[in-house]
Design a protein around this motif. Structure first.
Motif, PDB file in Angstrom:
ATOM      1  N   SER A  52       0.833  -1.215   0.000  1.00 31.71           N
ATOM      2  CA  SER A  52       0.000   0.000   0.000  1.00 31.71           C
ATOM      3  C   SER A  52       0.864   1.261   0.000  1.00 31.71           C
ATOM      4  CB  SER A  52      -0.894   0.040   1.246  1.00 31.71           C
ATOM      5  OG  SER A  52      -1.734  -1.058   1.240  1.00 31.71           O
ATOM      6  N   ARG A  53       1.967   1.223   0.749  1.00 37.97           N
ATOM      7  CA  ARG A  53       2.818   2.414   0.825  1.00 37.97           C
ATOM      8  C   ARG A  53       3.419   2.735  -0.544  1.00 37.97           C
ATOM      9  NH1 ARG A  53       6.861   1.129   5.643  1.00 37.97           N
ATOM     10  NH2 ARG A  53       7.546   3.280   5.388  1.00 37.97           N
ATOM     11  N   ILE A  54       3.895   1.702  -1.234  1.00 35.57           N
ATOM     12  CA  ILE A  54       4.520   1.943  -2.551  1.00 35.57           C
ATOM     13  C   ILE A  54       3.451   2.354  -3.569  1.00 35.57           C
ATOM     14  CG2 ILE A  54       5.854   0.904  -4.429  1.00 35.57           C
ATOM     15  CD1 ILE A  54       7.193  -0.882  -2.267  1.00 35.57           C
ATOM     16  N   HIS A 202      16.750  -0.870  -5.523  1.00 34.70           N
ATOM     17  CA  HIS A 202      18.148  -0.513  -5.251  1.00 34.70           C
ATOM     18  C   HIS A 202      18.592   0.771  -5.942  1.00 34.70           C
ATOM     19  CE1 HIS A 202      20.515  -1.895  -8.892  1.00 34.70           C
ATOM     20  NE2 HIS A 202      19.369  -2.509  -9.124  1.00 34.70           N
ATOM     21  N   LYS A 203      17.712   1.354  -6.743  1.00 27.05           N
ATOM     22  CA  LYS A 203      18.040   2.655  -7.337  1.00 27.05           C
ATOM     23  C   LYS A 203      17.542   3.791  -6.441  1.00 27.05           C
ATOM     24  CE  LYS A 203      19.212   0.529 -11.253  1.00 27.05           C
ATOM     25  NZ  LYS A 203      20.571   0.374 -11.742  1.00 27.05           N
ATOM     26  N   CYS A 204      16.792   3.432  -5.402  1.00 27.39           N
ATOM     27  CA  CYS A 204      16.264   4.500  -4.529  1.00 27.39           C
ATOM     28  C   CYS A 204      16.521   4.175  -3.051  1.00 27.39           C
ATOM     29  CB  CYS A 204      14.794   4.779  -4.825  1.00 27.39           C
ATOM     30  SG  CYS A 204      13.706   3.373  -4.835  1.00 27.39           S
ATOM     31  N   ALA A 250      12.443   2.923   2.034  1.00 32.65           N
ATOM     32  CA  ALA A 250      13.401   3.737   1.276  1.00 32.65           C
ATOM     33  C   ALA A 250      12.668   4.653   0.293  1.00 32.65           C
ATOM     34  CB  ALA A 250      14.352   2.818   0.514  1.00 32.65           C
ATOM     35  N   ALA A 251      11.710   4.077  -0.427  1.00 35.56           N
ATOM     36  CA  ALA A 251      11.019   4.854  -1.466  1.00 35.56           C
ATOM     37  C   ALA A 251      10.220   5.988  -0.833  1.00 35.56           C
ATOM     38  CB  ALA A 251      10.112   3.934  -2.274  1.00 35.56           C
TER      39      ALA A 251
END
Ligand SMILES: Cc1ncc(COP(=O)(O)O)c(C=O)c1O
Length: 386
Positions: A52-54, A202-204, A250-251
């Protein structure tokens, strides 16, 4: 020796917040999210909460996100899933561009060898696809349009909002690889949003080995992995709860800082361009002057002015403690010049003498001063006037 990491487009460190959020899920809360007992339900709650967060960051319903092992799998899943499903209805044509990531290009090659027709659109001098070219390439047999949001080598942004609108009008699914832009800049550039979207943690500042594919509700994709019924039957395999939790943390925190960080990196990029162009001969800035990711700076040395080897540049930068890249991470290590730079018209020696600097949240103006000074010394030492 000072060390400066300017390869954030290759990968980023896991943020302390993401690491802290993930840690309990490796051994404390370790259940299988499909188990009915309490251990399983705890894992399920973390999985659903993270989804849900993403999804909220993307502005889509949580049920439209499928977790994958990263951007490569998301791209493969989108292309193969739509292509094989569409062929059952007589649609076997795919539209992409010459400047896509290899996760898309190589999947298109595979589909082509399996009988699909692939149109690879050209890009302009900045590496951008024209929305008009997309419209012209559509046929009644087109199954999918797949075009990246931000280019991983030069940073140029495609007009994906406009392309989404064109594809929607024609009733054709549109996939976009947003691996480099997610949480760095807004994804909705007006016009519309892609039906399928690839992102990678892994890009963020999340962990490696986890990503997601947004699949708009109502779309049917052929299954990618066969086995259990996880991820609503679309991607079998026990869900990797710790990595999913780290991804969400992280995102979310990167997106919170997005506007300020983008402005900061844009300013750093301009300063760096000014220093390099002022101190070095034959510097060409690749990519679009404004429609670009703020954190990618790709330069070439014009072979008509100076002769210099890109691999030697990277090696010497590394000796000075500086990590950069000559192309995309997935093709580094190979001596072939970047397909993105040659596609947009650079001659081979110039394309081979290229460097990609990619900034991150920890990059400072002092770092870039150091890098510019060291690069000027290196080029003066190993470059030969043409
Ligand atoms: C634009 C783009 N797409 C896909 C990928 C692959 O993502 P992953 O490393 O998560 O498989 C990358 C990684 O470099 C990328 O830059």
């Amino acid at each position: 020796m000072r060390r400066v990491y300017l390869d954030h487009a290759a990968t980023t460190p896991v943020s302390p917040g993401a690491l802290g959020a993930m840690t309990p899920y490796f051994s404390g809360v370790f259940g299988n999210a499909s188990s009915v007992h309490r251990y399983g339900q705890e894992a399920r709650a973390a999985l659903d909460g993270s989804r849900s967060r993403i999804a909220r960051l993307l502005g889509v319903p949580a049920g439209e996100l499928v977790f994958t092992s990263g951007g490569t799998e998301s791209d493969n899943h989108a292309l193969r899933g739509v292509a094989y499903e569409s062929r059952k209805r007589g649609r076997d044509h795919i539209i992409t561009s010459v400047a896509e990531h290899h996760a898309v290009l190589d999947t298109c090659d595979l589909l082509e060898s399996d009988g699909f027709r692939v149109t690879r659109l050209p890009v302009d001098g900045s590496g951008m696809v024209s929305a008009g070219d997309v419209r012209k390439a559509l046929t009644p047999r087109t199954a999918l349009v797949t075009l990246m949001h931000a280019n991983n080598e030069v940073g140029t942004l495609n007009p994906t909002g406009e392309i989404a609108g064109i594809a929607r009008e024609a009733g054709i699914p549109f996939h976009s690889d947003a691996v480099q832009s997610f949480c760095k800049i807004p994804l909705d550039a007006g016009g519309g949003e892609p039906d399928l979207l690839s992102i990678s943690a892994h890009k963020c500042y999340g962990p490696k080995g986890i990503g997601a594919l947004r699949v708009r509700r109502g779309m049917t994709l052929e299954k990618f992995l066969h086995g259990g019924g996880q991820e609503r039957g679309m991607r079998a395999g026990t869900e990797n709860v710790p990595l999913v939790v780290g991804f969400a943390e992280a995102a979310e925190s990167l997106q919170r800082e997005m506007d300020g960080e983008a402005a900061r990196q844009r300013a750093l990029r301009s300063q760096m361009i000014g220093r390099l162009a002022g101190g070095l001969p034959g510097v060409i800035v690749n990519g679009h002057p404004t429609l670009t990711l703020p954190g990618i700076l790709n330069i070439s040395f014009d072979s008509r002015v100076i002769s210099i080897d890109g691999e030697a540049l990277l090696f010497n930068l590394d000796l000075a403690g500086i990590a950069a890249s000559s192309g995309s991470a997935c093709t580094s290590g190979s001596v072939a010049p970047s397909h993105v730079l040659t596609a947009r018209g650079r001659d081979l020696p110039t394309a081979s003498a290229s460097l990609r600097f990619s900034f991150g949240t920890s990059t400072t103006a002092e770092d870039l001063e150091y890098v510019a000074d060291e690069l000027i010394k290196i080029v003066t030492r190993i470059g030969k006037p043409a």
